[in-house]
Motif scaffolding. Structure first.
Motif, PDB file in Angstrom:
ATOM      1  N   UNK A  42      86.859  44.681  53.746  1.00  0.00           N
ATOM      2  CA  UNK A  42      86.179  45.928  54.175  1.00  0.00           C
ATOM      3  C   UNK A  42      86.006  45.935  55.702  1.00  0.00           C
ATOM      4  N   UNK A  43      86.650  45.374  56.243  1.00  0.00           N
ATOM      5  CA  UNK A  43      86.583  45.595  57.899  1.00  0.00           C
ATOM      6  C   UNK A  43      87.267  46.606  58.431  1.00  0.00           C
ATOM      7  N   UNK A  44      86.747  46.781  59.698  1.00  0.00           N
ATOM      8  CA  UNK A  44      87.657  48.024  60.531  1.00  0.00           C
ATOM      9  C   UNK A  44      89.016  47.872  60.603  1.00  0.00           C
ATOM     10  N   UNK A  45      89.515  48.793  60.516  1.00  0.00           N
ATOM     11  CA  UNK A  45      91.033  49.080  61.128  1.00  0.00           C
ATOM     12  C   UNK A  45      91.371  50.525  61.460  1.00  0.00           C
ATOM     13  N   UNK A  46      92.244  50.468  62.456  1.00  0.00           N
ATOM     14  CA  UNK A  46      92.566  51.644  62.909  1.00  0.00           C
ATOM     15  C   UNK A  46      93.751  52.366  62.025  1.00  0.00           C
ATOM     16  N   UNK A  47      93.549  53.099  61.400  1.00  0.00           N
ATOM     17  CA  UNK A  47      94.619  53.960  60.575  1.00  0.00           C
ATOM     18  C   UNK A  47      95.415  55.098  61.309  1.00  0.00           C
ATOM     19  N   UNK A  48      96.550  55.553  61.135  1.00  0.00           N
ATOM     20  CA  UNK A  48      97.054  56.705  61.690  1.00  0.00           C
ATOM     21  C   UNK A  48      97.187  57.637  60.519  1.00  0.00           C
ATOM     22  N   UNK A  56     104.432  59.702  63.430  1.00  0.00           N
ATOM     23  CA  UNK A  56     103.186  59.668  64.133  1.00  0.00           C
ATOM     24  C   UNK A  56     103.041  58.812  65.273  1.00  0.00           C
ATOM     25  N   UNK A  57     102.068  59.437  66.259  1.00  0.00           N
ATOM     26  CA  UNK A  57     102.051  58.803  67.741  1.00  0.00           C
ATOM     27  C   UNK A  57     100.966  57.488  67.667  1.00  0.00           C
ATOM     28  N   UNK A  58     101.610  56.454  68.102  1.00  0.00           N
ATOM     29  CA  UNK A  58     100.655  55.220  68.063  1.00  0.00           C
ATOM     30  C   UNK A  58      99.326  55.382  68.807  1.00  0.00           C
ATOM     31  N   UNK A  59      99.384  56.114  69.999  1.00  0.00           N
ATOM     32  CA  UNK A  59      98.190  56.055  70.908  1.00  0.00           C
ATOM     33  C   UNK A  59      97.550  57.633  70.835  1.00  0.00           C
ATOM     34  N   UNK A  60      97.771  58.451  70.059  1.00  0.00           N
ATOM     35  CA  UNK A  60      97.253  59.672  69.998  1.00  0.00           C
ATOM     36  C   UNK A  60      95.681  59.701  69.246  1.00  0.00           C
ATOM     37  N   UNK A  61      94.889  59.889  70.028  1.00  0.00           N
ATOM     38  CA  UNK A  61      93.368  59.714  69.334  1.00  0.00           C
ATOM     39  C   UNK A  61      93.303  60.804  68.263  1.00  0.00           C
ATOM     40  N   UNK A  62      93.831  61.876  68.314  1.00  0.00           N
ATOM     41  CA  UNK A  62      94.014  62.802  67.203  1.00  0.00           C
ATOM     42  C   UNK A  62      94.545  62.445  66.025  1.00  0.00           C
ATOM     43  N   UNK A  63      95.391  61.334  66.077  1.00  0.00           N
ATOM     44  CA  UNK A  63      96.165  60.719  64.990  1.00  0.00           C
ATOM     45  C   UNK A  63      95.390  59.539  64.479  1.00  0.00           C
ATOM     46  N   UNK A  64      94.307  58.890  65.086  1.00  0.00           N
ATOM     47  CA  UNK A  64      93.713  57.734  64.689  1.00  0.00           C
ATOM     48  C   UNK A  64      92.435  57.884  63.886  1.00  0.00           C
TER      49      UNK A  64
END
Length: 91
Positions: A42-48, A56-64
């Motif tokens: 249940x921890x935080x992860x960055x999902x795209x 998808x773009x790895x570093x795009x904040x709109x995709x995070x």
């Protein structure tokens, strides 16, 4: 770019930016405990939103998006389908 791009400073900066917002999981809607160990389900992860394997773009904040580790793993590289809206009453 040499090595794993997810170990780079721009990716860590994006994770920190998303973590600072303290958002709920975008997949299940429940709150995320941001204090849990990284390997906890249940921890935080960055999902795209748009998976990297599908362009998808790895570093795009709109995709995070913020997600639970379990929800992110269950989603895999699929794009989530829109959930059908339920009526407020039975007709």
């Amino acid at each position: 770019m040499a090595g794993n791009p997810r170990n780079g400073r721009p990716y860590r900066r994006l994770c920190a930016w998303l973590r600072a917002q303290q958002l709920p999981c975008w997949l299940c809607g429940h709150n995320i405990n941001y204090q849990l160990h990284a390997r906890h389900p249940l921890s935080f992860t960055l999902d795209h939103e748009r998976p990297l394997s599908r362009g998808g773009d790895l570093l795009d904040p709109a995709n995070a998006r913020a997600a639970h580790r379990r929800c992110n793993s269950a989603k895999g590289n699929r794009t989530p389908r829109a959930q059908p809206q339920r009526a407020s009453r039975r007709w």
